[in-house]
Each structure stands twice: as structure tokens, then as C-alpha cells.
Design an enzyme around this catalytic site. Structure first.
Site, PDB file in Angstrom:
ATOM      1  N   TYR A  80     -14.149  17.282 -16.785  1.00  0.00           N
ATOM      2  CA  TYR A  80     -14.594  15.892 -16.827  1.00  0.00           C
ATOM      3  C   TYR A  80     -15.763  15.729 -15.843  1.00  0.00           C
ATOM      4  O   TYR A  80     -15.682  16.200 -14.700  1.00  0.00           O
ATOM      5  CB  TYR A  80     -13.417  14.996 -16.442  1.00  0.00           C
ATOM      6  CG  TYR A  80     -13.774  13.544 -16.338  1.00  0.00           C
ATOM      7  CD1 TYR A  80     -14.084  12.805 -17.468  1.00  0.00           C
ATOM      8  CD2 TYR A  80     -13.812  12.897 -15.100  1.00  0.00           C
ATOM      9  CE1 TYR A  80     -14.419  11.464 -17.371  1.00  0.00           C
ATOM     10  CE2 TYR A  80     -14.144  11.562 -15.007  1.00  0.00           C
ATOM     11  CZ  TYR A  80     -14.454  10.851 -16.145  1.00  0.00           C
ATOM     12  OH  TYR A  80     -14.789   9.523 -16.046  1.00  0.00           O
ATOM     13  N   ASP A 108      -5.413  19.097 -14.751  1.00  0.00           N
ATOM     14  CA  ASP A 108      -5.650  17.742 -15.255  1.00  0.00           C
ATOM     15  C   ASP A 108      -5.126  17.712 -16.690  1.00  0.00           C
ATOM     16  O   ASP A 108      -5.679  18.353 -17.580  1.00  0.00           O
ATOM     17  CB  ASP A 108      -7.161  17.449 -15.192  1.00  0.00           C
ATOM     18  CG  ASP A 108      -7.512  16.040 -15.674  1.00  0.00           C
ATOM     19  OD1 ASP A 108      -6.742  15.463 -16.468  1.00  0.00           O
ATOM     20  OD2 ASP A 108      -8.573  15.547 -15.266  1.00  0.00           O
ATOM     21  N   LYS A 160      -6.127   6.701 -19.829  1.00  0.00           N
ATOM     22  CA  LYS A 160      -6.294   7.226 -21.182  1.00  0.00           C
ATOM     23  C   LYS A 160      -4.981   7.085 -21.968  1.00  0.00           C
ATOM     24  O   LYS A 160      -4.550   5.994 -22.216  1.00  0.00           O
ATOM     25  CB  LYS A 160      -6.801   8.672 -21.108  1.00  0.00           C
ATOM     26  CG  LYS A 160      -7.953   8.870 -20.091  1.00  0.00           C
ATOM     27  CD  LYS A 160      -9.223   8.119 -20.426  1.00  0.00           C
ATOM     28  CE  LYS A 160     -10.249   8.071 -19.295  1.00  0.00           C
ATOM     29  NZ  LYS A 160     -10.607   9.322 -18.694  1.00  0.00           N
ATOM     30  N   ARG A 182       0.849  -1.211   0.000  1.00  0.00           N
ATOM     31  CA  ARG A 182       0.000   0.000   0.000  1.00  0.00           C
ATOM     32  C   ARG A 182       0.876   1.250   0.000  1.00  0.00           C
ATOM     33  O   ARG A 182       0.524   2.272  -0.595  1.00  0.00           O
ATOM     34  CB  ARG A 182      -0.948   0.015   1.196  1.00  0.00           C
ATOM     35  CG  ARG A 182      -1.682   1.351   1.319  1.00  0.00           C
ATOM     36  CD  ARG A 182      -3.024   1.325   2.024  1.00  0.00           C
ATOM     37  NE  ARG A 182      -3.117   0.437   3.150  1.00  0.00           N
ATOM     38  CZ  ARG A 182      -2.591   0.652   4.364  1.00  0.00           C
ATOM     39  NH1 ARG A 182      -1.921   1.767   4.610  1.00  0.00           N
ATOM     40  NH2 ARG A 182      -2.717  -0.232   5.323  1.00  0.00           N
TER      41      ARG A 182
HETATM   42  C1  LIG Z   1     -11.274   9.755 -17.495  1.00  0.00           C
HETATM   43  C2  LIG Z   1     -10.906  11.062 -16.934  1.00  0.00           C
HETATM   44  C3  LIG Z   1     -10.786  11.256 -15.554  1.00  0.00           C
HETATM   45  C4  LIG Z   1     -11.085  10.154 -14.562  1.00  0.00           C
HETATM   46  O1  LIG Z   1     -10.146   9.129 -14.622  1.00  0.00           O
HETATM   47  P1  LIG Z   1     -10.476   7.577 -14.290  1.00  0.00           P
HETATM   48  O2  LIG Z   1      -9.196   6.902 -14.586  1.00  0.00           O
HETATM   49  O3  LIG Z   1     -11.613   7.168 -15.175  1.00  0.00           O
HETATM   50  O4  LIG Z   1     -10.870   7.520 -12.847  1.00  0.00           O
HETATM   51  C5  LIG Z   1     -10.373  12.497 -15.104  1.00  0.00           C
HETATM   52  N1  LIG Z   1     -10.119  13.515 -15.976  1.00  0.00           N
HETATM   53  C6  LIG Z   1     -10.246  13.364 -17.302  1.00  0.00           C
HETATM   54  C7  LIG Z   1      -9.953  14.521 -18.193  1.00  0.00           C
HETATM   55  C8  LIG Z   1     -10.649  12.142 -17.829  1.00  0.00           C
HETATM   56  O5  LIG Z   1     -10.777  12.014 -19.154  1.00  0.00           O
END
Ligand SMILES: *Cc1c(COP(=O)(O)O)cnc(C)c1O
Length: 380
Positions: free
Chosen positions: A101, A172, A197, A49
Site C-alpha cells: 500500500y 497487512d 476497508k 484514550r
Molecule cells: C487503506 C490501506 C491502508 C491504510 O489504512 P487507512 O485506514 O486508510 O489509514 C493500509 N494497508 C492497506 C492494504 C490498505 O488498503
């Protein structure tokens, strides 16, 4: 000499990751705990962890790509964002971009609000931030380009505002990945990613990252991480490591397809708007040129009516109708019922997200195959 980014996706500088047997692929340390050589002695690892060699290797790769001093790998992008939000407490105020998002909006509106954190939403690409800053404002949270409306915010200018008011700038960077944009270099304090992604890149695992350059922030986030426990598993860490090796070639190819599809969509009568920051007519084009090394492979477009949108979603064959992005395959998303289903209706309307808005995550297929698929779905 510092290695170029294509090489850094594959090698860490001076790093011979596994020295015992010379394994070229970093091993998966599939263990929950680590034995100590003796009292008061440690291998540096106690319990997965908190630390795991495979996850740590991935963290060093992502930290190097984002030019941060530390990176923490979480079990999802949302877990990373949720941990970052634990930096704030009752009475704190955040300014967040209005076009985020959908899952992030849900987190802010339910969990962060419950925890006493107040969030003001604004279009950070054009609003006067100074007017929104209060005495208790602690941070600015944004994406650029935004999801799905592709607004572009000048990160260096935003970092100046944040510094002047002693706010954290949190970005982000999922849409462009560290291959195309490095917010920490432009003055951001924390970069978060959905590693699901572009970084993992194959729509086969869920992962998230928080990257920082400041030691104190790293210490606070590491404490939250070990306490709340949403670390990425050794196996998933390895999958993301493997994905990152091809990040550069994937992004280049996907972007090439995206530029061509954006231009093709522009020519279609039933397409009323194409939002892609790589088009010279896009309002964010100049800022993108300045702060990023490319325009990415996400594009949003608007069709003439809801029927056309539904028809496309029903009839695409090579392109899949699915949420998510950044994988090898091209995905078509309907934000209003998928990624942004939990965003309040008035906010959607204010952002211009309608039942005619579609989002494409352009993948690595042959361009002609993608074009023909869209053409047949629209007119066939
Ligand atoms: C998919 C996404 C998230 C969330 O991420 P997860 O891996 O699905 O929890 C946050 N920000 C953006 C821009 C995203 O495309």
C-alpha cells in the site's frame, strides 16, 4: 464447540455483551473519562484514550476473528502501522515487500527512515529471503495478495524463515479480511488491518487494527497505544462493529462478482492482463488455495493503452472512480495517480505499475449492472 466464523462476526462466544438492559446492539460509551467508586477502586476503566468499553468490545471481536489474544483498535490503518513501527529503533533493519500500500511505503521511507530504521524492499513472493537478512534485521513486513499487483506469498514458509532468524513477521491482512485469511494461525506475529476497508465495509469510517497472539507484544503495543493516543473513537468503534456483522455475506457476494468480472475482463481484447488470484492461471493460485478460504474481491487489470484507462475512469457511471476498497460499492482506482502516487517512479516501474494499470474493488451490486457499466465505458 467453537462457533463458525459467520456466527463469530455477530456473536462473541458466551458473550452477552450488555447485561444491564439487554440491549442487542452494543452501546456507544461516549465518554472521555470514568469515575472511580473510591480510592484504590476501579471499574477497570480510567480514560478513553486507554480503555473504552465500546472500543474494547470491537477489539475482542476482531481478536477472535483473527485468532489473536489481543487486538488494538486505532483511528486508522496508518495509525496502527505507525504504532507497530514504533517497536523498532535506530539501527534496526526491516525487509518489506516491494508491492505495498502506497501510504505504508511513504511511512517507511519518510518517518521510519528518519527514526533510523532501514528498510529493504523485495518481492517476498519469490525472492530468497535468506540473502536479504542481516545481523540487525528485526522483521519482515508484507501483504498477500499485494496491492495492486496481487503477488501471493506463502505465509507458513515465510513464518519459518522469520522464526529461524528470530524476526517478527508482520502481515497487512486488509485485502482478504479475517473472513478469508488468518495470518496469525499461519505463524505471523502481528496482523495489521485498515479497518476502513472490508471490516467496516461501507466506506463511511476510517479505522485500523493491530492484532497479536503474544502477551509481551501486546504489552509493548498497548504501551505505545496509550502513549501516542490514536485510539478509535467510541462512535467509530460502533460503526465498525456494525459493519463486521455482515462481513461474511459481503465478502461472499463481492468475491462472487469479482470472479465473474475477472473472467469477463479476460475476454476483452483491449484488456491485456487480468491479475486475480482466483484465476487458475494466476501464479499464486495454489498458495491461495492452501492458506486462504477464498480469493477476495480485489482485482487488477491492464488495458492496451493510457487512453483506454482514462476513458474507463471518465466514463464509468455505476462504478465510482475513487481510491479505497472493501465497501459495498464497486470502486475503480488508478494506482499511479492515487494510492501509489508517492511511490518512487523506478519502484513503480520495477513492480509493473503503469499508466495502463487499473484496480477494481468489486462491490455487492448486481453482476450484470457492473458488467454493462464496464462494457459501455469501454465500447459505448
Ligand atoms: C487503506 C490501506 C491502508 C491504510 O489504512 P487507512 O485506514 O486508510 O489509514 C493500509 N494497508 C492497506 C492494504 C490498505 O488498503
Amino acid at each position: 464447540m467453537e462457533m463458525h466464523i459467520e456466527s463469530r462476526c455477530i456473536h462473541l462466544e458466551g458473550d452477552r455483551a450488555e447485561t444491564r438492559f439487554g440491549a442487542v446492539s452494543f452501546p456507544i460509551y461516549q465518554t472521555a473519562t470514568f469515575a472511580h467508586p473510591g480510592p484504590g477502586q476501579s471499574t477497570g476503566y480510567d480514560y478513553t484514550r486507554m480503555q473504552n468499553p465500546t472500543r474494547e468490545h470491537l477489539e475482542r471481536v476482531v481478536a477472535a476473528l483473527e485468532k489473536g489474544s489481543d487486538c488494538i483498535a486505532f483511528s486508522s490503518g496508518m495509525a496502527a502501522i505507525a504504532a507497530v513501527m514504533e517497536l523498532f529503533g535506530p539501527g534496526d533493519h526491516l525487509i518489506a515487500d516491494a508491492d505495498l500500500y502506497g501510504g505504508t511505503v511513504r511511512l517507511f521511507d519518510s518517518i521510519s527512515r528518519k527514526n533510523g530504521v532501514d528498510v529493504t524492499y523485495a518481492d517476498c513472493s519469490r525472492c530468497d529471503m535468506e540473502e536479504l537478512i542481516r545481523e540487525n534485521t528485526r522483521a519482515i513486513y508484507l501483504e498477500t495478495p499485494t496491492n495492486p499487483m496481487m503477488h501471493v506469498t506463502d505465509l507458513a514458509a515465510m513464518a519459518d524463515v522469520a522464526k529461524a532468524h528470530n524476526l517478527l513477521l508482520i502481515v497487512d491482512n486488509t485485502f482478504l479480511s479475517p473472513y478469508l485469511q488468518n495470518p496469525l494461525v499461519l505463524g505471523a506475529d502481528i496482523v495489521v488491518h485498515s479497518g476502513t476497508k472490508y471490516l467496516a465495509g461501507h466506506n463511511d469510517t476510517i479505522a485500523g487494527f493491530a492484532v497479536v497472539k503474544d502477551e509481551e507484544l501486546s504489552r509493548r503495543l498497548r504501551y505505545l497505544f496509550k502513549t501516542t493516543g490514536a485510539g478509535l473513537s467510541p462512535f467509530d468503534s460502533w460503526l465498525v462493529l456494525r459493519g463486521i456483522q455482515t462481513l461474511a455475506v459481503r465478502m461472499d457476494r463481492a468475491q462472487e462478482n469479482a470472479v465473474r468480472l475477472a473472467r469477463w475482463l479476460l475476454e476483452q481484447k483491449c484488456v491485456t492482463r487480468v491479475l486475480y488470484p482466483g484465476l487458475e492461471t494466476h501464479p499464486g493460485y495454489a498458495v491461495m488455495k492452501k492458506q486462504a478460504r477464498g480469493f477476495g474481491a480485489m482485482l487488477t487489470f491492464e488495458v492496451q493503452d493510457r487512453e483506454t484507462a482514462l476513458r474507463l475512469l471518465e466514463r464509468v457511471r455505476l462504478i465510482r472512480f475513487a481510491e479505497s476498497l472493501g465497501g459495498t460499492e464497486t470502486l475503480l482506482t488508478y494506482p499511479i495517480t492515487q494510492t501509489h502516487a508517492d511511490v518512487p517512479k523506478d519502484v513503480l516501474a520495477a513492480n509493473g505499475i503503469t499508466d495502463r494499470t487499473l484496480r477494481l474493488s468489486v462491490g455487492l451490486e448486481n453482476f450484470e449492472d457492473l458488467r454493462v457499466d464496464l462494457q459501455e465505458a469501454l465500447y459505448g
